[in-house]
Design an enzyme around this catalytic site. Sequence first.
Site, mmCIF file in Angstrom:
data_model
loop_
_atom_site.group_PDB
_atom_site.id
_atom_site.type_symbol
_atom_site.label_atom_id
_atom_site.label_comp_id
_atom_site.label_asym_id
_atom_site.label_seq_id
_atom_site.Cartn_x
_atom_site.Cartn_y
_atom_site.Cartn_z
ATOM 1 N N ASP A 424 14.733 69.591 27.859
ATOM 2 C CA ASP A 424 14.488 68.818 29.076
ATOM 3 C C ASP A 424 14.951 67.376 28.842
ATOM 4 O O ASP A 424 15.304 67.006 27.717
ATOM 5 C CB ASP A 424 12.975 68.882 29.370
ATOM 6 C CG ASP A 424 12.629 68.273 30.705
ATOM 7 O OD1 ASP A 424 13.495 68.209 31.585
ATOM 8 O OD2 ASP A 424 11.469 67.832 30.852
ATOM 9 N N GLU A 427 19.560 64.335 30.376
ATOM 10 C CA GLU A 427 20.660 63.775 31.204
ATOM 11 C C GLU A 427 21.465 62.718 30.465
ATOM 12 O O GLU A 427 22.676 62.622 30.753
ATOM 13 C CB GLU A 427 20.074 63.201 32.506
ATOM 14 C CG GLU A 427 19.501 64.237 33.444
ATOM 15 C CD GLU A 427 18.256 64.926 32.912
ATOM 16 O OE1 GLU A 427 17.422 64.248 32.296
ATOM 17 O OE2 GLU A 427 18.143 66.144 33.105
ATOM 18 N N ASP A 496 13.431 69.636 38.840
ATOM 19 C CA ASP A 496 12.146 69.375 39.504
ATOM 20 C C ASP A 496 12.294 69.496 41.017
ATOM 21 O O ASP A 496 12.853 68.619 41.673
ATOM 22 C CB ASP A 496 11.658 67.968 39.132
ATOM 23 C CG ASP A 496 11.293 67.873 37.657
ATOM 24 O OD1 ASP A 496 11.138 68.933 37.019
ATOM 25 O OD2 ASP A 496 11.175 66.745 37.155
#
Length: 811
Positions: A424, A427, A496
């Site tokens: 997770d 990015e 999300d």
Amino acid sequence: MSRDMSTTDDQVALVRKILRTEQGLEMSLPELAGERISVTFFRPDIVRLRISRQGKFEKKPSYAVPDELGQMEPARTRIEEFKDRVLIGTDAMEVSLFLDPFHVEIRRNDETPVLVSPRDEAGRPWFYRKEKEGFCVGRVIERQDGVYGLGEKTGSLNKNGRAWKFWNTDVLNPSVAGGYREAPHENPLQDPTSTQFDPYYVSIPFYLHRPVGSSLLTGSFFNNLGRSSFDFTQPGGAVFRFESGAYEEFVFSGPNLPEILKGYTGLTGRIPLPPLWALGHHQCRWHDYNQEQVKALGDKYRQEQIPCDVLWIDIDYMDGFRVFTWDKQRFPNPPKLLQDLEKEKFRLITIIDPGIKEEPGYPVYDEAIRERLVCLNRQGQPYVGQVWPGRTVFPDFTLEEARRWWGRLNAEHVQAGIAGIWNDMNEPATGEVPAEDMQFGHGRDPHARFHNEYALLMAMGTVEGLKKAMPEKRTFVLSRAGSPGIQRYAANWLGDNCSRWEHLGLAVCMALGMGLSGQPFVGADVGGFMGACSAELLVRWYQYAAYTPFCRNHNAAAQPDQYPWSFGPEALSLIREALQHRYRLMPYLYSQFVIASETGLPIQRPLALGFSQDLKSWEVEDQFLLGEHILVAPVLAAGATQRTVYLPAGHWYRWPDGTYEISKGESRVTPVDLKSIPVWVRGGAVIPCWPEAPLSTMGYHPEVIDLHVFLPGEDGSTESTLQEDDGLTVHYQMGKYLRTDFRLTRAGKQISLVGSVRGHKFPEFRQDRFHLHLHAPPLETWTPILLQPSSEGFATVPRGEDFQIEFGRIG
Ligand code: GLC
């Protein structure tokens, strides 16, 4: 491979120098200050165009196309010179390089356009413009045309008419977006919870273009993963702007969609075959469970008889969010937990974020600093961001040694028996500290160069580490961010989302877009991550997700419960039923993963992939094909009592009840209630199913496979596939699998089913027999000739041997 350059009478030798290269050419472009263009055919229908930057071509502009994949296949090329242009062509297409003004045109050999340069305001064609550190390129794309792909994007399946950005972004936290940061706005493009928000977590600058009224497709992949924007709103044509790096584009002349996707994934890679359990149902929640509670959660699943293969634990299992540690209070004995879960046939997956707590004395941090494995800031000091553990340093995954180190840490972490890794915040999300200050390669490479590839490199390190430690085992990594090639290492969940009906709808087009961009292993958080789910929304979400490649319930911290049982017995029973459909369908679903790993074709497919000549099918955005033969029209609206469904022309069987419908390619209205999952199977298909829905795939090896044979109502032949193997190891690569290819043929009064077997089988369990379940058009009764029913009353075919069955019509 290539013929010599030819010059005919009406051609004029050009002053500029043309250099013949392997399957291509290079030519100088005086109008671009002496830069050169290079044209290389990778296949007759795939051409790479490059324009040099300060005189140089970059050898490896990104990690999208690894050396072992970026190999040329033979293509016979010919070069012709004309007064106004140089042409280089193959059997499939011709690339024309016009000289004054410089622009490019690509046509198939039948003259249909592949790429046409747009015109500027003065009416002059243009193709490429240098801009500051970067450049832009343009081409004609009409507003009514279809544009598909672009990876993980919001909005419609057709991406035309909008401008898109490629900058991996932590959607729900705009302050960590690290770029394109704009104040929250009433504009839905900037509201991170809207179904129009852009950019998203994954950046894949690959698109498909279909001119209006045509079924001919072309593809384009830009091998430049710096920050970019693709603008499909300009009247003169689309403009693609790259803020840095050089121009490198692969153009796929198609015109057939599967060929383009095979070509694109031939370059950027395909999914490795995942372990079978990864196709099961996953239960996840951001919640501070302790060991007993995780076990109790598993027990509850078993008590309620809900199929589920994997439990996931989020950041709270760690000691103060330090990666590769356990909170000893909450998890005093992880190996014991794993044993307990295994008894109930569960696997466990843990989250691993890239951020490492800045804390001298924490071994992971100490080693990272000592070995110079972290990203630096512009001052040459370790870059410090602000994520879950507070001040955080980040591994520099562009360094091979950092990837190797990370791989080792992951391998050690999973050794006690953790099944997979959840990546997770990759990015990378850096909290309140802007990411731009983060540099790569010991400070050599600016942030933008590898921002979009950070997740790919993290997954690469993880997978290589796992494979090194456990070479026999298949890996499973789930990643939030990604870039072209992420499919080689990880599945993606769609980040999300919100517990809202429009986010359920969003999940459909987003998954289809990912599938059209080389990433078939996708799924959205079932029930929605943020916000309060309702009984009806959860039921509908499960009914949809039961037919998607990745199926995981996930919920954010401090949100109301959304377990399958959270909304009472009626919802629970409908969810159980939806998941049972998935588990019964497992042999079919698994075989679709096998096909995806071999061809790069998506598993969740737009209708047009199966019905490319049917132009109406491109307009359908709320239905999909699961693999080759199953059409799913999920109910996506609250309180629905009916559903409009488009059935492409053909013969269809409603599944599982078997009602037969003939469509000429029209929409119909189907009544629905809360139980309904509108699903159809194509006539001619053979769908292999498990005879029952186990609670877990672990250790489930039925001796019997049910073959649902959907007898075709019209003449023709249809192929279907079943692959069986151990579902866990890579032994299938050494031939330890059983592959049955089915061909169901109807010619008037004759129907036959041929099964052809490949592979050396595998010793772990018995592959005994198929039970045939015939589905026939109305008023037709067929029976297999010369097949004795088994003691169970089924027509039975031995599994693992070639067979041919003729069906006789008895009514
Ligand atoms: C991010 C992830 C989410 C996870 C949470 C806590 O928001 O997208 O899935 O639960 O972080 O780790």
